[in-house]
Write a protein that holds these residues in place. Sequence first.
Motif: not given
Length: 155
Positions: A37-38, A71, A74, A76, A101
């Motif tokens: 993810t970011s 996570c 968001g 994932v 997630c």
Amino acid sequence: MPTADRLAVDRLAVDRSAVDRLAVDLLARADYGRAVTSMRALPFIALARHIVVDGRVLLRMPRSCGYHRACVGGVVAYGADNLSSAGPGEGLWSAQVVGECTAHDPTPAEIARFGPVPRRVDGEPYEPVYLSIDPGFGTVHSTDDGLESHFEHIP
């Protein structure tokens, strides 16, 4: 009467569903994978222990790294493979799922399935955090037609 285009779309939907199920089934064969993810607009990959329960992928990660904060809530991507565990003559595979997630409160049976926790991670005591990914879609890649037989038996 359905058109040829509609039949093609219906077949694609069936094939997509089969791939999604196969991706989750393959993840169930591995113990560890990578969550992607970011965080702060930068991508990251985090190692996680996982189990599959009722089509969801449950993760156990170390709280001290803080990756769970990026996570939860968001989207994932999570993947695993058999690149280091394939036997002689066995085809290689990798499977990934993508989904929302959420934080997860595991049952005692789920905690037992995860197995023992490490004592430390990056020099700090390991405190587990549990997450759940509800797969929206999956992808599967294989070498040497290693998964051909799986697709033959999926409705």
